[in-house]
Design a protein around this motif. Structure first.
Motif, PDB file in Angstrom:
ATOM      1  N   LEU A  51      32.264  57.528  44.949  1.00 54.33           N
ATOM      2  CA  LEU A  51      31.497  56.662  44.049  1.00 54.33           C
ATOM      3  C   LEU A  51      30.005  56.984  44.148  1.00 54.33           C
ATOM      4  O   LEU A  51      29.310  57.103  43.132  1.00 54.33           O
ATOM      5  N   ARG A  52      29.546  57.182  45.387  1.00 55.83           N
ATOM      6  CA  ARG A  52      28.125  57.513  45.598  1.00 55.83           C
ATOM      7  C   ARG A  52      27.787  58.829  44.882  1.00 55.83           C
ATOM      8  O   ARG A  52      26.792  58.914  44.168  1.00 55.83           O
ATOM      9  N   GLN A  53      28.651  59.835  45.072  1.00 59.33           N
ATOM     10  CA  GLN A  53      28.401  61.131  44.433  1.00 59.33           C
ATOM     11  C   GLN A  53      28.485  61.018  42.907  1.00 59.33           C
ATOM     12  O   GLN A  53      27.699  61.627  42.180  1.00 59.33           O
ATOM     13  N   GLY A  54      29.445  60.215  42.438  1.00 59.86           N
ATOM     14  CA  GLY A  54      29.598  60.025  40.992  1.00 59.86           C
ATOM     15  C   GLY A  54      28.364  59.397  40.373  1.00 59.86           C
ATOM     16  O   GLY A  54      27.922  59.789  39.287  1.00 59.86           O
ATOM     17  N   ILE A  55      27.792  58.422  41.063  1.00 62.70           N
ATOM     18  CA  ILE A  55      26.575  57.760  40.560  1.00 62.70           C
ATOM     19  C   ILE A  55      25.422  58.762  40.496  1.00 62.70           C
ATOM     20  O   ILE A  55      24.668  58.806  39.530  1.00 62.70           O
ATOM     21  N   ARG A 108      26.063  61.269  37.648  1.00 65.53           N
ATOM     22  CA  ARG A 108      25.812  60.645  36.343  1.00 65.53           C
ATOM     23  C   ARG A 108      24.309  60.544  36.084  1.00 65.53           C
ATOM     24  O   ARG A 108      23.832  60.831  34.980  1.00 65.53           O
ATOM     25  N   ALA A 109      23.568  60.163  37.104  1.00 60.57           N
ATOM     26  CA  ALA A 109      22.111  60.053  36.934  1.00 60.57           C
ATOM     27  C   ALA A 109      21.487  61.414  36.671  1.00 60.57           C
ATOM     28  O   ALA A 109      20.558  61.548  35.874  1.00 60.57           O
ATOM     29  N   GLU A 110      22.011  62.450  37.345  1.00 63.37           N
ATOM     30  CA  GLU A 110      21.496  63.804  37.110  1.00 63.37           C
ATOM     31  C   GLU A 110      21.744  64.228  35.667  1.00 63.37           C
ATOM     32  O   GLU A 110      20.897  64.859  35.034  1.00 63.37           O
ATOM     33  N   ARG A 111      22.925  63.872  35.175  1.00 59.02           N
ATOM     34  CA  ARG A 111      23.223  64.188  33.771  1.00 59.02           C
ATOM     35  C   ARG A 111      22.245  63.448  32.854  1.00 59.02           C
ATOM     36  O   ARG A 111      21.743  63.999  31.874  1.00 59.02           O
ATOM     37  N   GLU A 112      21.974  62.198  33.179  1.00 59.14           N
ATOM     38  CA  GLU A 112      21.042  61.425  32.363  1.00 59.14           C
ATOM     39  C   GLU A 112      19.651  62.051  32.404  1.00 59.14           C
ATOM     40  O   GLU A 112      18.943  62.082  31.393  1.00 59.14           O
TER      41      GLU A 112
END
Lengths: 175, 351
Positions: free
Chosen positions: B108-112, B115-119
Motif C-alpha cells: 500500500l505504501r509503495q502503491g501510494i 500513484r503520486a509519482e504518476r501524478e
C-alpha cells in the motif's frame, strides 16, 4: 396470474452492422512509423506545443536515461505522453485562444539529451534574447533555465533535462 | 460522390462508430479493450471522440495537492503500522496474519508513492514549474516583437498592439469627410487586403487560422467591395448608412484583435486539471491502492485472537468494544461483518 416479464437476452451484433463497421475502420487513415510517437505524428502531424524531459529510469534508481515527451494538440484539447517513443498516456489539455501564436518553429526531434546551451541557441532567431534563470535553491537541484522565443530549456549537472515550447497569447499568463 | 474528409474527420467518425457500436452490443467499458483498430489509432480516436463528446466531471487537483495527499495517505499507513505493531507486541496479532498485514501495508505504501509519482509526471516536474513560473513572471511585458515569425506578420501584430495597423488606418480613412466615399472605400479595401495578407502570413502559427475575427475581416472586405462597385452600390442614403456601419465594425474588429494580442506573453502549456481520472495508468495505480486499502484481514484476526484469549462470545457488543479499544472505526456494518467473520476465524483456530 400476474404479468409475465420477459428479460432481453444478449444482443447479437447484426452481420451487416459489423460489415459496415469494418468498412468504416478500413477507411480510417493507417498510422505509419516505427514507434507510437511516429504513428501519432503520421495521423495528427507535428504537435502544436510540446515538452521533452530526460530522466533516469525508476525515479533515478537506474542509470538508463528515458526520453519523456508530451505533445499538445490544442484543436483536440488533448496531450499525448510518450516514454522513449512508446505511448504511455493520453490526457486532456487546456485549449488556448484562437489567435494564440503557436511555437511551430520547433519540433521535438530537434532536441537531444547531449545538447549544450550553444546547440540550443543555434535553434533560435536571436540567441542573445534568451534569458537565464537559475532554479530556486529551495528546490535542492542545481538547474539553470533559458527562456525566450517561445522556448524554455533547462539544464542540470547532467545536461539538458527539460524542453518546453509554449504559445503566445494576449493578456497576462495565469500565475 | 461523397466529399473527401480530412484524416482527423475520418478518425473521429471511425472511432465514434466503433465506440458506439461496441458500447451498444457489448456494454460500456469494452470499447477500449476490444481493439477493432490498432492501439495508436485507438488512442488518437479516443482523444478525438472525447473532444467531440465533451468533458466528464472529475476531481481537480493541482501539484501542491499531490504531495499533501500522498503524505496524508502515507501517514494513515504509518498509523495502521503503529497499531499493528502494538497488537503484535501484545501477541494479539501474529503468524500468517501478521506477515500478510505487513506485506499489505508495504504494498500500500509503495502503491501510494507510485500513484503520486504518476501524478507528478502528469503535472510535470516540480522544478520545471518553478523555473517556468519565475521565467514567465519575468518576461511579461518584455516581448515587443515576435521572433521567429514572418516579418510581415510580426510587423502587423506589433502594429495592432501599437494601434498603427491596417484596420485602424481603414477605420480612420472611412471617417475622413475630406475625401469622396469612393476614395475612402478604396483605402479600406487596400488596408483590408493588407490585413488578410498578414493573417495568411500567420496562418501556420495561429491556433485557429480561420477564427471568427479572420472571417470578420473577410466579410468586411466583401462589404467594402459591394459598397464601392457601381454595379452593387446601394442608393446614396443607404450607402451612407452602410459606410457608417462598416466604419463601426472595422473599429470593433480592430479592438477585438488588439485585445487578443495586447500584452502578448507566454502562456503555460497545461494539462487539464481533470487529468488524473482520465489517465489509464493513474486509474490502474489508483485501483491497486484502493484494493489494498480494502483487503486487510488483520483486524478480524486480532478480534478472533482476543475472543480465543478471553473466551469471549462473538457478539456485536464485544466486537464493538474490541474495535474501540484498538482505535478502529466502529460503524454498524463493520461491527456486524467483523462479528460474523471473527466467529468463523475463532472457530477455525480452535478446531
Amino acid at each position: 396470474m400476474g404479468p409475465t416479464i420477459s428479460m432481453p437476452g444478449a444482443v447479437t451484433p447484426d452481420a451487416r452492422v459489423v460489415a459496415g463497421l469494418q468498412a468504416v475502420t478500413d477507411r480510417m487513415p493507417k498510422p505509419a512509423g516505427a514507434t507510437d510517437r511516429d504513428q501519432v505524428r503520421s495521423l495528427l502531424g507535428a504537435p502544436d506545443a510540446f515538452e521533452v524531459a530526460f530522466d533516469l529510469a525508476d525515479g533515478g534508481r537506474r542509470e538508463t536515461l528515458i526520453r519523456y515527451e508530451t505533445w499538445h494538440y490544442f484543436e483536440l484539447e488533448s496531450a499525448f505522453e510518450f516514454a522513449d517513443g512508446d505511448l504511455i498516456g493520453n490526457m486532456p489539455a487546456d485549449d488556448v485562444p484562437p489567435l494564440a501564436i503557436l511555437p511551430r518553429q520547433y519540433d521535438p526531434s530537434m532536441f537531444r539529451a547531449d545538447m549544450t546551451v550553444a546547440d540550443v541557441k543555434k535553434l533560435v532567431a536571436a540567441p542573445d534574447s534568451l534569458m537565464r534563470i537559475d532554479a530556486p535553491s529551495e528546490l535542492g537541484v542545481k538547474a539553470t533555465a533559458y527562456y525566450g522565443e517561445q522556448l524554455m530549456v533547462a539544464f542540470d549537472e547532467s545536461g539538458l533535462v527539460l524542453v518546453e515550447t509554449y504559445p503566445l497569447q494576449g493578456g497576462r499568463s495565469e500565475q | 460522390m461523397s466529399p473527401r474528409r480530412n484524416p482527423l474527420e475520418q478518425i473521429a467518425l471511425g472511432s465514434l462508430a466503433v465506440g458506439l457500436v461496441l458500447a451498444a452490443t457489448l456494454g460500456p467499458g469494452t470499447a477500449g479493450d476490444a481493439h477493432a483498430v490498432d492501439p495508436v489509432t485507438y488512442a488518437v480516436g479516443r482523444a478525438v471522440t472525447r473532444f467531440l463528446l465533451g468533458t466528464l466531471p472529475h476531481r481537480a487537483r493541482d501539484y501542491q495537492e499531490i504531495n499533501k495527499n500522498k503524505n496524508a495517505d502515507l501517514a494513515e499507513v504509518a498509523n495502521q503500522q503503529t497499531i499493528r505493531q502494538y497488537q503484535s507486541d501484545r501477541g494479539w496479532l501474529g503468524g500468517d496474519a501478521a506477515a500478510q498485514e505487513q506485506q499489505r501495508l508495504d504494498s500500500l505504501r509503495q502503491g501510494i508513492i507510485d500513484r503520486a509519482e504518476r501524478e507528478k509526471r502528469i503535472t510535470k516536474y516540480d522544478y520545471d514549474r518553478a523555473i517556468g513560473r519565475e521565467a514567465r513572471t519575468a518576461v511579461q511585458g518584455v516581448i515587443t516583437s515576435l521572433p521567429g515569425i514572418d516579418p510581415t506578420a510580426a510587423k502587423f501584430v506589433s502594429n495592432v498592439i501599437g494601434g498603427a495597423d491596417p484596420l485602424s488606418a481603414a477605420a480612420g480613412a472611412l471617417n475622413d469627410p475630406s475625401k469622396p466615399v469612393t476614395d475612402r472605400l478604396a483605402i479600406v479595401k487596400a488596408q483590408l487586403a493588407e490585413t488578410q495578407a498578414a493573417f495568411t502570413s500567420l496562418r501556420d502559427r495561429l491556433r485557429d487560422p480561420n477564427s471568427l475575427l479572420k472571417r470578420e475581416v473577410d466579410r468586411l472586405k466583401d462589404e467594402a467591395f459591394i459598397l464601392s462597385d457601381p454595379r452593387s452600390q446601394p442608393a446614396p442614403g443607404e450607402l451612407e448608412q452602410r459606410v457608417n456601419k462598416l466604419q463601426q465594425e472595422l473599429a470593433q474588429t480592430r479592438d477585438a484583435i488588439e485585445g487578443a494580442w495586447r500584452d502578448l506573453t507566454g502562456s503555460d502549456v497545461k494539462i487539464n486539471k481533470e487529468r488524473f481520472a482520465r489517465d489509464d495508468t493513474w486509474l490502474g495505480l489508483n485501483a491497486d491502492v484502493q484494493a489494498l486499502k480494502d483487503t486487510s484481514d488483520a483486524t478480524k484476526a486480532v478480534i478472533a485472537a482476543a475472543m480465543i484469549r478471553d473466551r469471549q462470545e462473538g457478539t456485536e457488543e464485544n466486537v464493538r468494544e474490541l474495535l474501540r479499544n484498538a482505535g478502529l472505526p466502529t460503524g454498524e456494518e463493520t461491527v456486524k461483518r467483523m462479528a460474523a467473520e471473527s466467529i468463523s476465524e475463532s472457530l477455525k483456530a480452535q478446531i
